[in-house]
Design a protein around this motif. Structure first.
Motif, PDB file in Angstrom:
ATOM      1  N   THR A 235       0.912  -1.286   0.009  1.00  0.00           N
ATOM      2  CA  THR A 235       0.017   0.090   0.048  1.00  0.00           C
ATOM      3  C   THR A 235       1.028   1.469   0.126  1.00  0.00           C
ATOM      4  N   VAL A 236       0.613   2.107  -0.863  1.00  0.00           N
ATOM      5  CA  VAL A 236       1.098   3.568  -1.047  1.00  0.00           C
ATOM      6  C   VAL A 236       0.174   4.577  -0.550  1.00  0.00           C
ATOM      7  N   ASP A 237       0.486   4.741   0.931  1.00  0.00           N
ATOM      8  CA  ASP A 237      -0.507   5.803   1.644  1.00  0.00           C
ATOM      9  C   ASP A 237      -0.028   6.847   2.052  1.00  0.00           C
ATOM     10  N   CYS A 238       1.227   7.461   1.771  1.00  0.00           N
ATOM     11  CA  CYS A 238       1.859   8.634   2.144  1.00  0.00           C
ATOM     12  C   CYS A 238       2.831   9.044   1.110  1.00  0.00           C
ATOM     13  N   GLU A 239       3.501  10.137   1.265  1.00  0.00           N
ATOM     14  CA  GLU A 239       4.619  10.602   0.361  1.00  0.00           C
ATOM     15  C   GLU A 239       6.031  10.232   0.562  1.00  0.00           C
ATOM     16  N   CYS A 240       6.086   9.413   1.668  1.00  0.00           N
ATOM     17  CA  CYS A 240       7.445   8.950   2.055  1.00  0.00           C
ATOM     18  C   CYS A 240       7.999   7.902   1.130  1.00  0.00           C
ATOM     19  N   SER A 241       8.832   7.849   0.644  1.00  0.00           N
ATOM     20  CA  SER A 241       9.663   7.091  -0.238  1.00  0.00           C
ATOM     21  C   SER A 241      10.326   6.001   0.594  1.00  0.00           C
ATOM     22  N   CYS A 242      11.130   6.376   1.590  1.00  0.00           N
ATOM     23  CA  CYS A 242      11.860   5.420   2.502  1.00  0.00           C
ATOM     24  C   CYS A 242      10.843   4.020   2.658  1.00  0.00           C
ATOM     25  N   GLU A 243       9.603   4.310   3.267  1.00  0.00           N
ATOM     26  CA  GLU A 243       8.969   3.108   3.553  1.00  0.00           C
ATOM     27  C   GLU A 243       8.535   2.349   2.713  1.00  0.00           C
ATOM     28  N   LEU A 244       8.194   2.911   1.300  1.00  0.00           N
ATOM     29  CA  LEU A 244       7.912   2.374   0.171  1.00  0.00           C
ATOM     30  C   LEU A 244       9.157   1.482  -0.301  1.00  0.00           C
ATOM     31  N   ALA A 245      10.280   2.060  -0.167  1.00  0.00           N
ATOM     32  CA  ALA A 245      11.607   1.199  -0.717  1.00  0.00           C
ATOM     33  C   ALA A 245      11.669  -0.014   0.378  1.00  0.00           C
ATOM     34  N   LYS A 246      11.450   0.269   1.544  1.00  0.00           N
ATOM     35  CA  LYS A 246      11.493  -0.927   2.592  1.00  0.00           C
ATOM     36  C   LYS A 246      10.761  -1.603   2.143  1.00  0.00           C
ATOM     37  N   LYS A 247       9.329  -1.684   1.836  1.00  0.00           N
ATOM     38  CA  LYS A 247       8.483  -2.629   1.324  1.00  0.00           C
ATOM     39  C   LYS A 247       8.748  -3.499   0.146  1.00  0.00           C
ATOM     40  N   VAL A 248       9.142  -2.533  -0.805  1.00  0.00           N
ATOM     41  CA  VAL A 248       9.489  -3.378  -2.095  1.00  0.00           C
ATOM     42  C   VAL A 248      10.880  -3.986  -2.234  1.00  0.00           C
ATOM     43  N   SER A 249      11.693  -3.607  -1.067  1.00  0.00           N
ATOM     44  CA  SER A 249      12.911  -4.387  -1.058  1.00  0.00           C
ATOM     45  C   SER A 249      12.690  -5.633  -0.432  1.00  0.00           C
ATOM     46  N   ALA A 250      11.929  -5.765   0.524  1.00  0.00           N
ATOM     47  CA  ALA A 250      11.203  -6.893   1.397  1.00  0.00           C
ATOM     48  C   ALA A 250      10.908  -7.896   0.143  1.00  0.00           C
ATOM     49  N   CYS A 251      10.052  -7.511  -0.619  1.00  0.00           N
ATOM     50  CA  CYS A 251       9.458  -8.457  -1.732  1.00  0.00           C
ATOM     51  C   CYS A 251      10.592  -8.731  -2.577  1.00  0.00           C
ATOM     52  N   ALA A 252      11.435  -7.893  -3.032  1.00  0.00           N
ATOM     53  CA  ALA A 252      12.569  -8.352  -3.914  1.00  0.00           C
ATOM     54  C   ALA A 252      13.500  -9.415  -3.469  1.00  0.00           C
ATOM     55  N   ILE A 253      13.881  -9.047  -2.026  1.00  0.00           N
ATOM     56  CA  ILE A 253      14.795 -10.304  -1.364  1.00  0.00           C
ATOM     57  C   ILE A 253      14.350 -11.551  -1.080  1.00  0.00           C
ATOM     58  N   LYS A 254      12.769 -11.471  -0.905  1.00  0.00           N
ATOM     59  CA  LYS A 254      12.150 -12.783  -0.634  1.00  0.00           C
ATOM     60  C   LYS A 254      11.404 -13.149  -1.795  1.00  0.00           C
ATOM     61  N   CYS A 255      11.606 -12.928  -3.014  1.00  0.00           N
ATOM     62  CA  CYS A 255      11.024 -13.269  -4.219  1.00  0.00           C
ATOM     63  C   CYS A 255       9.563 -13.278  -4.114  1.00  0.00           C
ATOM     64  N   SER A 256       8.872 -12.170  -3.526  1.00  0.00           N
ATOM     65  CA  SER A 256       7.821 -12.219  -3.444  1.00  0.00           C
ATOM     66  C   SER A 256       6.898 -11.328  -4.624  1.00  0.00           C
ATOM     67  N   PRO A 257       5.855 -11.857  -4.981  1.00  0.00           N
ATOM     68  CA  PRO A 257       5.156 -10.863  -6.117  1.00  0.00           C
ATOM     69  C   PRO A 257       4.932  -9.366  -5.631  1.00  0.00           C
ATOM     70  N   ILE A 258       5.075  -8.631  -6.369  1.00  0.00           N
ATOM     71  CA  ILE A 258       4.680  -7.199  -6.012  1.00  0.00           C
ATOM     72  C   ILE A 258       3.420  -6.661  -6.784  1.00  0.00           C
ATOM     73  N   MET A 259       2.578  -6.578  -5.898  1.00  0.00           N
ATOM     74  CA  MET A 259       1.078  -5.972  -6.214  1.00  0.00           C
ATOM     75  C   MET A 259       1.134  -4.483  -5.502  1.00  0.00           C
ATOM     76  N   ILE A 260       1.146  -3.525  -6.104  1.00  0.00           N
ATOM     77  CA  ILE A 260       1.005  -2.077  -5.592  1.00  0.00           C
ATOM     78  C   ILE A 260      -0.317  -1.674  -5.393  1.00  0.00           C
ATOM     79  N   SER A 261      -0.811  -1.408  -4.167  1.00  0.00           N
ATOM     80  CA  SER A 261      -2.247  -0.869  -4.154  1.00  0.00           C
ATOM     81  C   SER A 261      -2.115   0.675  -4.119  1.00  0.00           C
ATOM     82  N   ALA A 262      -2.561   1.380  -5.262  1.00  0.00           N
ATOM     83  CA  ALA A 262      -2.120   2.764  -5.140  1.00  0.00           C
ATOM     84  C   ALA A 262      -2.902   3.107  -6.638  1.00  0.00           C
ATOM     85  N   ASP A 263      -3.221   4.367  -6.503  1.00  0.00           N
ATOM     86  CA  ASP A 263      -3.556   5.172  -7.872  1.00  0.00           C
ATOM     87  C   ASP A 263      -2.538   5.554  -8.530  1.00  0.00           C
ATOM     88  N   PRO A 264      -2.117   5.195  -9.704  1.00  0.00           N
ATOM     89  CA  PRO A 264      -0.845   5.531 -10.377  1.00  0.00           C
ATOM     90  C   PRO A 264      -0.724   7.171 -10.559  1.00  0.00           C
TER      91      PRO A 264
END
Length: 378
Positions: A235-264
């Motif tokens: 979920t992308v729910d604020c302007e902070c890119s650091c928390e978003l980086a942490k989330k997608v990094s966790a997905c990347a390192i764990k081979c987790s599918p990345i589905m972004i819940s946000a309005d592009p």
């Protein structure tokens, strides 16, 4: 179809909800193309469960809501395919979907035929509103067989609340095919069974539970080709890119599918940069697609993922509530001083180079902060 790498995409399920419609979906798709998200690998677009009418027709089939999709989902699917994208929807393991639309329980074959006819590429099969005696594994196996019998390949994603499903397993114990239920009291052995059902990815927590980078660390080895362990929607729910980086990094390192819940259309430039970061996506999409090793250290957690070309993905999290140094002991991951090798790594989001080291290093991080590195042996 063989699934060698975890998928990426966007979900409009929570963003649009009941207001999902053809115009809004195509607008979001155009924005994804414009921002370079599709080119970066975000191919799937989930429109949720409100695409159909609240009742089935006289033949028991789901009926598209033409007030929302006047040209039909087959048109929408073709339009997304023309943009290099794929159409995803949400359905249910049980009698009703999350928003109260008809679920697929005992209708798996007829629904799979409908999905194939209208060009669905991905289903998010959510475990909700399951009758007490319906079981769990059997409906999953039925849906997998139904999707295959439809003649169209569809990515099959499963979402369920682990604690609730475990209660159901005790109630409908016949589904364990004679297995000793005491073996499953640790709460996680159920995942061993999911791979046999045919699902392509599974998330073991409720969608309402906040994203957790450490989620399912203890079963991380179950992720892999054909069946991916998912951390859930990002979920992308604020302007902070650091928390978003942490989330997608966790997905990347764990081979987790990345589905972004946000309005592009509401993403800012920093967030787009994080989502399209080539280093992060390279770690996620590495052709060896190995699960990482996990090490709890003083103040934090270190994950190392084997990559091709003598490289590693390294994800470091500060688990404390204050700024701290998190140690990275390479000895624990196979490196010794007598190897005459050194570790040369850089931060994938800042391109900042970390000092070369052999035995160990310390990484300074803010409270609950993280860093994602690509490391090469030199």
């Amino acid at each position: 179809m063989n699934i060698f790498l975890p998928p990426m995409g966007f979900s409009l399920e929570k963003i649009l909800g009941e207001n999902v419609n053809q115009k809004a979906v195509l607008k979001a798709a155009d924005k994804m193309v414009e921002l370079g998200l599709v080119a970066a690998g975000y191919k799937y677009l989930n429109i949720g469960d409100a695409w159909c009418l609240p009742s089935r027709d006289e033949n028991g089939r789901l009926v598209e809501d033409t007030s929302k999709f006047p040209f039909g989902l087959k048109y929408l699917s073709a339009a997304l395919h023309a943009k290099g994208m794929k159409l995803a929807i949400t359905t249910s393991v049980g009698a009703l979907t999350p928003n109260g639309y008809p679920g697929s329980l005992d209708r798996e074959y007829i629904d799979a035929e409908t999905f194939a006819k209208i060009g669905i590429d991905y289903i998010s099969h959510t475990a909700c509103d399951i009758p007490a005696t319906a079981g769990f594994f059997t409906p999953l196996r039925r849906m997998n067989m139904a999707l295959r019998a439809s003649g169209r390949w569809v990515f099959y994603a499963l979402n369920f609340d682990h604690s609730k499903i475990m209660d159901r397993m005790y109630y409908t114990g016949y589904e364990w095919d004679g297995a000793d239920l005491s073996e499953y009291t640790n709460g996680y052995a159920i995942e061993k069974w999911l791979r046999s059902t045919g699902v392509n990815s599974f998330c073991t927590k409720s969608p309402d539970v906040a994203f957790d980078a450490h989620h399912d660390d203890n079963i991380i080895g179950y992720t892999g080709t054909q069946c991916w362990l998912s951390l859930g929607d990002v979920t992308v729910d604020c302007e902070c890119s650091c928390e978003l980086a942490k989330k997608v990094s966790a997905c990347a390192i764990k081979c987790s599918p990345i589905m972004i819940s946000a309005d592009p259309a509401k993403l800012n430039n920093k967030q787009v940069e994080v989502l399209t970061n080539k280093g992060m996506i390279r770690i996620l999409k590495d052709e060896e697609s190995r699960a990482p090793a996990v090490l709890k250290t003083d103040n934090g957690t270190v994950y190392t993922k084997l990559l091709t070309d003598r490289e590693y993905g390294v994800f470091v999290i500060n688990d404390t509530d204050s700024e701290a140094f998190v140690p990275f002991y390479t000895f624990d991951f196979g490196m010794v001083y007598s190897s005459n090798l050194k570790c040369d790594m850089y931060d994938v989001f800042t391109n900042e180079k970390h000092p070369v080291f052999t035995d160990a290093t310390r990484i300074k991080l803010p409270a609950k902060g993280s860093k994602l590195f690509i490391m090469k042996l030199v």
